[in-house]
Design a protein around this motif. Structure first.
Motif, PDB file in Angstrom:
ATOM      1  N   GLU A  75      13.253  86.787  65.951  1.00 15.65           N
ATOM      2  CA  GLU A  75      13.201  85.498  66.288  1.00 15.65           C
ATOM      3  C   GLU A  75      12.892  84.807  65.090  1.00 15.65           C
ATOM      4  OE1 GLU A  75      10.665  82.278  69.178  1.00 15.65           O
ATOM      5  OE2 GLU A  75       9.905  84.187  68.761  1.00 15.65           O
ATOM      6  N   TYR A  78      15.609  84.807  62.507  1.00 17.05           N
ATOM      7  CA  TYR A  78      16.733  83.418  62.896  1.00 17.05           C
ATOM      8  C   TYR A  78      16.149  82.276  62.673  1.00 17.05           C
ATOM      9  CZ  TYR A  78      19.239  87.049  65.224  1.00 17.05           C
ATOM     10  OH  TYR A  78      19.903  88.386  65.769  1.00 17.05           O
ATOM     11  N   LEU A  79      14.820  82.064  63.142  1.00 19.06           N
ATOM     12  CA  LEU A  79      14.343  80.612  62.791  1.00 19.06           C
ATOM     13  C   LEU A  79      14.159  80.270  61.419  1.00 19.06           C
ATOM     14  CD1 LEU A  79      11.699  80.621  65.923  1.00 19.06           C
ATOM     15  CD2 LEU A  79      13.747  79.415  65.599  1.00 19.06           C
ATOM     16  N   GLU A  81      16.104  81.475  58.875  1.00 21.44           N
ATOM     17  CA  GLU A  81      17.526  81.070  58.472  1.00 21.44           C
ATOM     18  C   GLU A  81      17.929  79.824  58.646  1.00 21.44           C
ATOM     19  OE1 GLU A  81      20.979  81.242  56.254  1.00 21.44           O
ATOM     20  OE2 GLU A  81      18.938  82.043  56.064  1.00 21.44           O
ATOM     21  N   LEU A  82      17.796  79.282  60.214  1.00 21.22           N
ATOM     22  CA  LEU A  82      18.206  77.997  60.774  1.00 21.22           C
ATOM     23  C   LEU A  82      17.138  76.741  60.078  1.00 21.22           C
ATOM     24  CD1 LEU A  82      18.227  79.043  64.479  1.00 21.22           C
ATOM     25  CD2 LEU A  82      20.282  78.449  63.299  1.00 21.22           C
ATOM     26  N   THR A  83      15.946  77.134  59.922  1.00 25.03           N
ATOM     27  CA  THR A  83      15.369  75.845  59.105  1.00 25.03           C
ATOM     28  C   THR A  83      15.571  75.871  57.794  1.00 25.03           C
ATOM     29  OG1 THR A  83      13.474  76.788  60.524  1.00 25.03           O
ATOM     30  CG2 THR A  83      12.845  75.565  58.372  1.00 25.03           C
ATOM     31  N   ARG A  84      16.293  76.981  57.146  1.00 31.92           N
ATOM     32  CA  ARG A  84      16.477  77.006  55.618  1.00 31.92           C
ATOM     33  C   ARG A  84      18.056  76.263  55.650  1.00 31.92           C
ATOM     34  NH1 ARG A  84      20.057  79.199  52.317  1.00 31.92           N
ATOM     35  NH2 ARG A  84      21.169  80.732  53.767  1.00 31.92           N
ATOM     36  N   ARG A  85      18.791  76.291  56.662  1.00 35.97           N
ATOM     37  CA  ARG A  85      20.198  75.589  56.594  1.00 35.97           C
ATOM     38  C   ARG A  85      19.768  74.235  57.167  1.00 35.97           C
ATOM     39  NH1 ARG A  85      24.865  79.422  57.861  1.00 35.97           N
ATOM     40  NH2 ARG A  85      23.981  81.406  56.836  1.00 35.97           N
ATOM     41  N   ILE A  87      19.225  73.275  60.362  1.00 33.76           N
ATOM     42  CA  ILE A  87      19.557  73.190  61.830  1.00 33.76           C
ATOM     43  C   ILE A  87      18.540  72.978  62.629  1.00 33.76           C
ATOM     44  CG2 ILE A  87      20.812  74.487  63.581  1.00 33.76           C
ATOM     45  CD1 ILE A  87      22.336  75.827  61.348  1.00 33.76           C
ATOM     46  N   VAL A  88      17.182  73.624  62.229  1.00 35.36           N
ATOM     47  CA  VAL A  88      16.083  73.666  62.984  1.00 35.36           C
ATOM     48  C   VAL A  88      15.059  72.834  62.186  1.00 35.36           C
ATOM     49  CG1 VAL A  88      14.236  74.778  64.240  1.00 35.36           C
ATOM     50  CG2 VAL A  88      16.613  75.525  64.447  1.00 35.36           C
ATOM     51  N   GLN A  94       9.376  75.645  69.217  1.00 31.87           N
ATOM     52  CA  GLN A  94      10.530  76.510  69.400  1.00 31.87           C
ATOM     53  C   GLN A  94      10.420  76.860  70.958  1.00 31.87           C
ATOM     54  OE1 GLN A  94      12.127  77.179  66.623  1.00 31.87           O
ATOM     55  NE2 GLN A  94      10.809  75.677  65.494  1.00 31.87           N
TER      56      GLN A  94
END
Length: 98
Positions: A75, A78-79, A81-85, A87-88, A94
């Motif tokens: 988790e 994933y979080l 990477e999503l934050t880096r992009r 997206i989150v 969460q």
């Protein structure tokens, strides 16, 4: 480790990251059968030490590789990477409890 048995292993590769010498197992030099045999025989002659090593190894395996621990680690990956992009949002709540 998860079986709670004492471990005697050659100190090579990833084994060095898994075994804490004299705490969760015993390490021997690679390619040297004499020290391997001596350490195994030593544990056979000292069941209390063997049980202590086995118990510590089982506890370590449960702490490092439990299902909850592995899910939390994935988790986080994933979080992150999503934050880096973008997206989150970093401060967004969460979906899973920590």
């Amino acid at each position: 480790m998860a079986a709670g048995l004492p471990i005697v292993a050659s100190g090579v590769g990833g084994i060095l990251e898994l075994i804490d010498e004299a705490k969760t197992g015993l390490l021997v030099p690679p390619g040297e059968p004499q020290p391997l045999a001596q350490r195994i025989c030593g544990l056979m002659a000292d069941p209390e030490s063997a049980a202590r090593l086995g118990d510590a190894a089982r506890d370590e395996a449960r702490a490092r590789y439990s299902f909850d621990r592995m899910v939390a680690a994935f988790e986080l990956i994933y979080l992150t990477e999503l934050t880096r992009r973008g997206i989150v949002a970093a401060d967004e709540p969460q979906w899973a409890a920590s």
